[in-house]
Design an enzyme around this catalytic site. Structure first.
Site, short mmCIF file in Angstrom:
data_model
loop_
_atom_site.label_atom_id
_atom_site.label_comp_id
_atom_site.label_asym_id
_atom_site.label_seq_id
_atom_site.Cartn_x
_atom_site.Cartn_y
_atom_site.Cartn_z
CB VAL A 30 -0.95 0.01 1.21
CG1 VAL A 30 -2.05 -1.02 1.05
CG2 VAL A 30 -0.19 -0.24 2.50
CB SER A 31 0.49 4.38 -1.77
OG SER A 31 0.36 3.64 -2.96
CB THR A 32 -0.18 6.51 2.59
OG1 THR A 32 -1.49 5.97 2.83
CG2 THR A 32 -0.18 7.22 1.24
#
Length: 219
Positions: free
Chosen positions: A10-12
């Site tokens: 996931v990105s964050t």
């Protein structure tokens, strides 16, 4: 027994904590294991990074790859962009003879097809970025906001047409060579579906849709 090492990203940090995006990845992986994997199978280990797809230095992916190389298991991801958004990174990974890659959402795609998909996705992101910059530049030069329902509708229709043309140009990277080689519309549609390239609406390809792409690009 078929063995897998599962990798998710996931990105964050917020996504990592809340689980946003992870549920969809786990769902795709579960569908693959249930419906497309050889039987019996075993998931040796699961790894997860909380980092941008543009960052190649990912500690959990490194651990997952080490596990894959040491066991001969396949690296299983939900989608190709979970590995990276860079074609160069994915190509290097696929050239590693010690790494076997499986993408859950494209269960029958081989290395060549995965490489094409990665290249198309990178081109699309580049185009979207340039289009956004151009739109912002035009808006700034115009110095005023668009007014009226008719103006908004016209702009929206223009954006839809531009998006459709961009998508047609993108998928022509695959359709064009196949058509030049003498492939029928039906066989091209089958190849696109097997490769995992969706239509503009996320559906499956038909000969009619392939024909429409050829007509749009010709225009």
């Amino acid at each position: 027994m078929k063995q897998y090492v599962v990798y998710t990203r996931v990105s964050t940090e917020e996504q990592g904590k809340s689980g946003l995006g992870l549920e969809a990845q786990e769902r795709d992986i579960d569908v693959f294991l249930t419906s497309f994997s050889e039987e019996p199978f075993e998931v040796l280990e699961r790894f997860q990074d909380v980092l941008s797809g543009g960052t190649d230095d990912r500690p959990q992916l490194a651990k997952a790859l080490k596990r894959v190389r040491s066991t001969g298991a396949e690296l299983l991801v939900s989608k190709l962009d979970r590995l990276s958004r860079k074609v160069s990174f994915i190509a290097t990974l696929m050239d590693d003879k010690a790494v076997k890659l499986r993408v859950a959402s494209m269960p029958f795609a081989d290395k060549f097809q995965l490489h094409i998909y990665a290249a198309l996705a990178e081109q699309e992101r580049t185009f979207i970025s340039e289009r956004t910059k151009a739109a912002l530049k035009a808006a700034k030069a115009n110095g005023k906001r668009l007014g009226g329902l008719r103006d908004k509708t016209m702009k929206r229709n223009e954006a839809i047409q531009a998006k459709a043309h961009a998508e047609a140009e993108k998928v022509m990277k695959v359709i064009g060579p196949l058509r030049q080689a003498g492939a029928t519309l039906a066989s091209i549609a089958s190849t696109l579906n097997e490769t995992g390239i969706p239509t503009s609406r996320g559906g499956s390809w038909t000969p009619t849709q392939v024909s429409r792409v050829l007509e749009r690009v010709a225009q």
